[in-house]
Motif scaffolding. Sequence first.
Motif, mmCIF file in Angstrom:
data_model
loop_
_atom_site.group_PDB
_atom_site.id
_atom_site.type_symbol
_atom_site.label_atom_id
_atom_site.label_comp_id
_atom_site.label_asym_id
_atom_site.label_seq_id
_atom_site.Cartn_x
_atom_site.Cartn_y
_atom_site.Cartn_z
ATOM 1 N N PRO A 1 23.797 41.983 17.717
ATOM 2 C CA PRO A 1 24.192 41.823 16.306
ATOM 3 C C PRO A 1 23.047 41.832 15.318
ATOM 4 N N TRP A 2 21.886 41.252 15.684
ATOM 5 C CA TRP A 2 20.776 41.239 14.740
ATOM 6 C C TRP A 2 20.183 42.636 14.547
ATOM 7 N N LYS B 1 20.259 44.758 10.992
ATOM 8 C CA LYS B 1 19.058 45.381 10.435
ATOM 9 C C LYS B 1 19.295 46.851 10.142
ATOM 10 N N LEU B 2 20.003 47.535 11.014
ATOM 11 C CA LEU B 2 20.312 48.938 10.771
ATOM 12 C C LEU B 2 21.147 49.099 9.503
ATOM 13 N N GLN B 3 22.091 48.186 9.309
ATOM 14 C CA GLN B 3 22.898 48.234 8.089
ATOM 15 C C GLN B 3 22.030 47.988 6.862
ATOM 16 N N GLU B 4 21.116 47.039 6.994
ATOM 17 C CA GLU B 4 20.205 46.735 5.882
ATOM 18 C C GLU B 4 19.361 47.954 5.513
ATOM 19 N N LEU B 5 18.964 48.723 6.520
ATOM 20 C CA LEU B 5 18.147 49.912 6.295
ATOM 21 C C LEU B 5 18.983 51.151 5.996
ATOM 22 N N ASP B 6 20.314 50.974 5.957
ATOM 23 C CA ASP B 6 21.238 52.081 5.702
ATOM 24 C C ASP B 6 20.985 53.216 6.690
ATOM 25 N N PRO C 1 11.566 39.766 17.914
ATOM 26 C CA PRO C 1 11.292 39.745 16.471
ATOM 27 C C PRO C 1 12.507 39.535 15.577
ATOM 28 N N LEU C 2 13.642 40.124 15.939
ATOM 29 C CA LEU C 2 14.826 39.996 15.091
ATOM 30 C C LEU C 2 15.770 38.895 15.553
ATOM 31 N N ILE D 1 15.004 35.866 16.810
ATOM 32 C CA ILE D 1 14.546 34.501 16.563
ATOM 33 C C ILE D 1 15.318 33.874 15.407
ATOM 34 N N SER D 2 15.388 34.559 14.302
ATOM 35 C CA SER D 2 16.074 34.013 13.123
ATOM 36 C C SER D 2 17.559 33.822 13.381
ATOM 37 N N TRP D 3 18.132 34.684 14.208
ATOM 38 C CA TRP D 3 19.572 34.687 14.443
ATOM 39 C C TRP D 3 20.029 33.517 15.305
ATOM 40 N N VAL D 4 19.298 33.217 16.368
ATOM 41 C CA VAL D 4 19.779 32.249 17.362
ATOM 42 C C VAL D 4 18.997 30.934 17.403
ATOM 43 N N LEU D 5 17.895 30.842 16.664
ATOM 44 C CA LEU D 5 17.002 29.690 16.810
ATOM 45 C C LEU D 5 17.692 28.357 16.567
ATOM 46 N N ASP D 6 18.439 28.226 15.497
ATOM 47 C CA ASP D 6 19.072 26.946 15.173
ATOM 48 C C ASP D 6 20.053 26.513 16.264
ATOM 49 N N ASP D 7 20.842 27.458 16.766
ATOM 50 C CA ASP D 7 21.802 27.131 17.825
ATOM 51 C C ASP D 7 21.075 26.716 19.103
ATOM 52 N N TYR D 8 20.018 27.423 19.432
ATOM 53 C CA TYR D 8 19.253 27.122 20.643
ATOM 54 C C TYR D 8 18.615 25.734 20.539
#
Length: 341
Positions: A95-96, A100-105, A319-320, A322-329
């Motif tokens: 998903p992350w 990112k691909l969506q963000e970069l269109d 790299p991508l 970490i931000s996505w799963v860190l809080d849950d982990y």
Amino acid sequence: MPRVSRLARIAAAALIPLTLAACSSSPAEEGSANSGDWTPVTVEHALGTTTIDSAPERVATVNWANHEVPLALGVVPVGMAAANFGDDNDDGVLPWVEEKLQELDAQTPVLFDETDGIDFEAVADTAPDVILAAYSGLTQEDYDTLSEIAPVVAYPETAWGTSWRDTIELNSAAIGMADEGAELIVELEAEIADAVAEHPQIEGSSAMFLTHVDTSDLSEVSFYTTHDTRALFFEDIGLATPGSVAEASAATDQFSLTHSAEQADTFDDVDIIVTYGGEELIEALEGDPLLAQMPAVENSAVVGLPGDSPLGTAANPTPLSISWVLDDYLSLLAEAADGAQ
């Protein structure tokens, strides 16, 4: 096989600042990292020495997570390995990465099916100028075959043992974006520090990571050594390496080891166990007469990560992700730390 420095060694005195090429869904533009001048880059790694003489316009990646480095820096690879773990919708993209691909269109790059190993023909079909594999398990044969396609950046010392920092450093240097890679590392370090501060009970607890456990046969205990990125990440989030794991790791360069369950008392210094699996696995550990004597099991300080969801990848930082799963982990680890106290 000689051991080498963990960092890329840049042949030139300095890299000339380069700008990102505009991201586009067209195959000719995807994977482009640079425009303008280029200073050749030389990277020493465990499988040889790679020199990238010209600016790579088409970037391909193999094995786990290497594609996340160029993507994090705004560069869309022409091809990358399909996700084969933690992919909850079986589209080959975590998903992350999709976000990112969506963000970069950008469209999804060509996905290499690595179920049976690297698909060399598929990699060659993307006509890459460089192949990133700083975090990988490439064999010498894999490396030699890929090198016939394009210059390859392999792991610096140990297969599957490249830290997330070194993965960023090596891969970003290879595409002429070493400075941007260094900035990304600083940003992620700050994010990790802020998140860890929200869970003070984790600090100082010792942790080990059991590899995939077979609940039908608990006669052996397999665990990741300190050469593996999962164990390395424990240090980033305030966990300590148990002396038992450190001692076993010092005697090998392997990323995992196996001990008989009869040696379970070796791990009496482990506060928290992390592994892949759910309640069924935890119940199996607690019901085993030998493994149940381990303090972490006895105290229910076991974190089970589901292998069929993105959270299952939490322990292996990229790299991508970490931000996505860190809080849950960290929340799961904090709960286990409370039980261990």
